[in-house]
Write a protein that holds these residues in place. Structure first.
Motif, PDB file in Angstrom:
ATOM      1  N   ILE A 137       0.958  -1.236  -0.092  1.00 55.97           N
ATOM      2  CA  ILE A 137       0.158   0.111   0.139  1.00 55.97           C
ATOM      3  C   ILE A 137       0.943   1.266   0.176  1.00 55.97           C
ATOM      4  CG2 ILE A 137      -1.590   1.363   1.210  1.00 55.97           C
ATOM      5  CD1 ILE A 137      -2.184  -1.325   2.721  1.00 55.97           C
ATOM      6  N   ILE A 138       0.828   1.900  -0.962  1.00 52.79           N
ATOM      7  CA  ILE A 138       1.635   3.378  -1.084  1.00 52.79           C
ATOM      8  C   ILE A 138       0.737   4.500  -0.852  1.00 52.79           C
ATOM      9  CG2 ILE A 138       3.131   4.791  -2.500  1.00 52.79           C
ATOM     10  CD1 ILE A 138       3.160   2.691  -4.535  1.00 52.79           C
ATOM     11  N   VAL A 173       8.580   7.406  -2.300  1.00 52.70           N
ATOM     12  CA  VAL A 173       8.507   6.542  -3.521  1.00 52.70           C
ATOM     13  C   VAL A 173       8.403   7.692  -4.470  1.00 52.70           C
ATOM     14  CG1 VAL A 173       6.834   5.466  -4.778  1.00 52.70           C
ATOM     15  CG2 VAL A 173       6.644   5.000  -2.655  1.00 52.70           C
ATOM     16  N   SER A 174       9.134   7.525  -5.385  1.00 53.65           N
ATOM     17  CA  SER A 174       9.502   8.286  -6.536  1.00 53.65           C
ATOM     18  C   SER A 174       8.645   7.910  -7.912  1.00 53.65           C
ATOM     19  CB  SER A 174      11.073   8.794  -6.754  1.00 53.65           C
ATOM     20  OG  SER A 174      11.589   7.256  -7.184  1.00 53.65           O
ATOM     21  N   SER A 175       8.543   6.599  -8.106  1.00 57.03           N
ATOM     22  CA  SER A 175       7.972   6.209  -9.325  1.00 57.03           C
ATOM     23  C   SER A 175       7.270   4.652  -9.015  1.00 57.03           C
ATOM     24  CB  SER A 175       8.744   5.941 -10.623  1.00 57.03           C
ATOM     25  OG  SER A 175       9.873   5.227 -10.228  1.00 57.03           O
ATOM     26  N   LEU A 176       6.403   4.432  -9.948  1.00 57.11           N
ATOM     27  CA  LEU A 176       5.941   3.099  -9.834  1.00 57.11           C
ATOM     28  C   LEU A 176       5.603   2.369 -11.280  1.00 57.11           C
ATOM     29  CD1 LEU A 176       4.061   0.715  -8.586  1.00 57.11           C
ATOM     30  CD2 LEU A 176       2.183   2.204  -8.800  1.00 57.11           C
ATOM     31  N   TYR A 226       7.487  -2.690  -9.596  1.00 59.52           N
ATOM     32  CA  TYR A 226       8.456  -2.172  -9.243  1.00 59.52           C
ATOM     33  C   TYR A 226       8.277  -0.636  -8.605  1.00 59.52           C
ATOM     34  CZ  TYR A 226       9.911  -6.100 -11.948  1.00 59.52           C
ATOM     35  OH  TYR A 226      10.018  -7.298 -12.528  1.00 59.52           O
ATOM     36  N   ILE A 227       8.504  -0.517  -7.456  1.00 60.67           N
ATOM     37  CA  ILE A 227       8.243   0.654  -6.490  1.00 60.67           C
ATOM     38  C   ILE A 227       9.538   1.305  -6.329  1.00 60.67           C
ATOM     39  CG2 ILE A 227       7.356   1.767  -4.461  1.00 60.67           C
ATOM     40  CD1 ILE A 227       5.731  -1.026  -4.486  1.00 60.67           C
ATOM     41  N   THR A 228      10.078   2.346  -6.801  1.00 60.16           N
ATOM     42  CA  THR A 228      11.393   2.865  -6.683  1.00 60.16           C
ATOM     43  C   THR A 228      11.067   4.154  -5.486  1.00 60.16           C
ATOM     44  OG1 THR A 228      11.746   2.837  -9.008  1.00 60.16           O
ATOM     45  CG2 THR A 228      12.955   4.328  -7.671  1.00 60.16           C
ATOM     46  N   THR A 229      11.982   3.679  -4.619  1.00 59.44           N
ATOM     47  CA  THR A 229      12.118   4.731  -3.131  1.00 59.44           C
ATOM     48  C   THR A 229      13.574   5.142  -3.184  1.00 59.44           C
ATOM     49  OG1 THR A 229      12.782   3.077  -1.773  1.00 59.44           O
ATOM     50  CG2 THR A 229      10.566   2.870  -2.584  1.00 59.44           C
ATOM     51  N   ASN A 230      13.534   6.103  -2.138  1.00 53.90           N
ATOM     52  CA  ASN A 230      14.940   6.536  -1.671  1.00 53.90           C
ATOM     53  C   ASN A 230      15.752   5.619  -1.205  1.00 53.90           C
ATOM     54  OD1 ASN A 230      13.048   6.760   0.616  1.00 53.90           O
ATOM     55  ND2 ASN A 230      14.588   7.308   1.858  1.00 53.90           N
TER      56      ASN A 230
END
Length: 413
Positions: free
Chosen positions: A23-24, A184-187, A197-201
């Motif tokens: 869950i974002i 989160v920066s992108s999905l 693929y959840i791109t995070t810091n």
């Protein structure tokens, strides 16, 4: 010693993501989703991620907390009733102080009577009362006059949204869910593997199911999946009066629908706001706070409903601010599955008033539970792709129009 966020995240990257639901968004909606997914015995690993879960910065953190259950859209009334029932079970989360709507014109009073009939049809207690009775219920907000009437909803109240979110997160964690503080920066997704693929810091996290509950950031996040969602962030002015002693009895929240003004007793301060101004679409930054709109004239207009000097004393000098929430072209949330991307779900543009109900309903959908006909009809109305193919600018203009009709006097569907 407890694990650090980095250690937890690194551990998740090493684990299989074949049965993982992420869950974002850790506001009231995302937290409710985590609660209902974990409570209902999901075999999937439940992970809630949010950059500011320990110091909320989304709309949940700044919401005035009004919970008025009646809406001209029956789906929203149903979810509001369910949410109030849920909030009432959380210690310190909901105060059933009641809600007042006050009108003074012939047309406005007729609308109050119409709304009373709608309330009764929906199973909500509501009664028309005199100006004198309204001033007795809310002496610091309404002065008796010879022309106005009021509609009193005794089962409405005020909610502490951050406390509700924290409760839901704690309960979800107790059932095995993880709450991780990453940005989160992108999905993105892989249509062949069915993975997200959840791109995070801290790196990339994989999942086979994702629920996007990022509030005002939802529209931007979904762009990376080519999902266009007309969930438009708008800035909304609100103000707090000076600190004062607690009153013996907390007063109902008040609305003046004819003037698009509302106010409430927050305990040690009074708060008030208005929708009587040009809507301002906003581009969200790191926080739902938005300070690029001059609100002094707007707040001064809101004060016009308090002609009594004693009433104005608890509201001036005030401290005003702007915070963002989302509007849609038909005044309804987006909730449910994204059909062209299996495993992707959305819960966006959801008010605190409806958050628990929407969270429960979407959780049941994700879990594959058999849904009652009423839920199926609601999910159809909230269809995530219902505006697919429509002109973006037209949808944005339609959404902004709904800001000035926040009580849904007109049907925007």
């Amino acid at each position: 010693m407890s694990e650090s966020t980095v250690e937890i995240f690194n551990g998740l990257q090493q684990q299989s993501s074949a049965n993982r639901t992420v869950i974002i968004g850790g506001g009231i909606v995302g937290s409710a989703l985590a609660y209902y997914l974990s409570r209902n015995g999901s075999s999937s690993q439940i992970i809630l991620i949010d950059a500011s879960h320990s110091n909320p910065q989304g709309s949940t953190a700044f919401a005035p907390g009004f919970v008025g259950q009646l809406n001209s859209i029956s789906h929203l009334t149903k979810l509001a009733k369910e949410s109030v029932e849920a909030y009432s079970k959380i210690p310190g989360a909901f105060q059933r102080v009641g809600g007042l709507e006050i009108a003074s014109t012939k047309a406005g009073i007729a609308e109050l009577h119409h709304r009373r009939d709608l309330a009764h049809a929906a199973g909500l207690p509501a009664e028309i009362i005199s100006s004198e009775e309204a001033s007795t219920l809310a002496p610091h907000f309404h002065a008796q006059d010879g022309q106005s009437q009021a509609l009193f909803f005794s089962s409405d109240g005020s909610a502490n949204a951050p406390a509700i979110a924290q409760f839901y997160q704690a309960e979800a964690k107790a059932k095995g869910a993880l709450v991780v503080g990453v940005k989160v920066s992108s999905l993105t997704s892989n249509s062949i593997s069915g993975h997200f693929y959840i791109t995070t810091n801290l790196g990339v996290l994989e999942a086979n199911k994702v629920i996007v509950a990022t509030g005002i950031w939802t529209q931007e996040l979904l762009k990376s999946l080519n999902v266009v969602l007309p969930s438009i962030p708008v800035a909304h002015p609100y103000a707090y009066g000076p600190s004062r002693p607690l009153r013996e009895i907390r007063q109902p929240f008040i609305r003046w629908p004819e003037k698009h003004i509302y106010a409430r007793d927050h305990g040690d301060v009074d708060g008030f706001g208005t929708y009587h101004h040009e809507p301002s679409a906003a581009a969200p930054g790191q926080s739902a706070l938005f300070n690029q709109v001059s609100e002094n004239a707007i707040h001064d207009y809101a004060l016009s409903v308090f002609p009594n000097a004693d009433q104005r004393e608890s509201k001036t000098p005030y401290k005003g601010f702007n915070a963002m929430f989302s509007v849609t072209p038909d005044s309804m949330p987006f909730a449910g599955a994204v059909p062209q991307i299996p495993g992707l779900y959305v819960a966006a543009a959801v008010w605190i008033t409806h958050a628990a109900g929407v969270g429960r309903m979407v959780a049941d959908l994700v879990l594959g539970n058999k849904l009652p006909q009423e839920d199926l009809e609601t999910l159809k109305a909230f269809d995530v792709m219902r505006f697919a193919g429509d002109d973006d600018e037209v949808l944005k203009r339609r959404a902004l129009v709904t800001y000035n009709d926040i009580y849904n006097k007109e049907d925007h569907r």
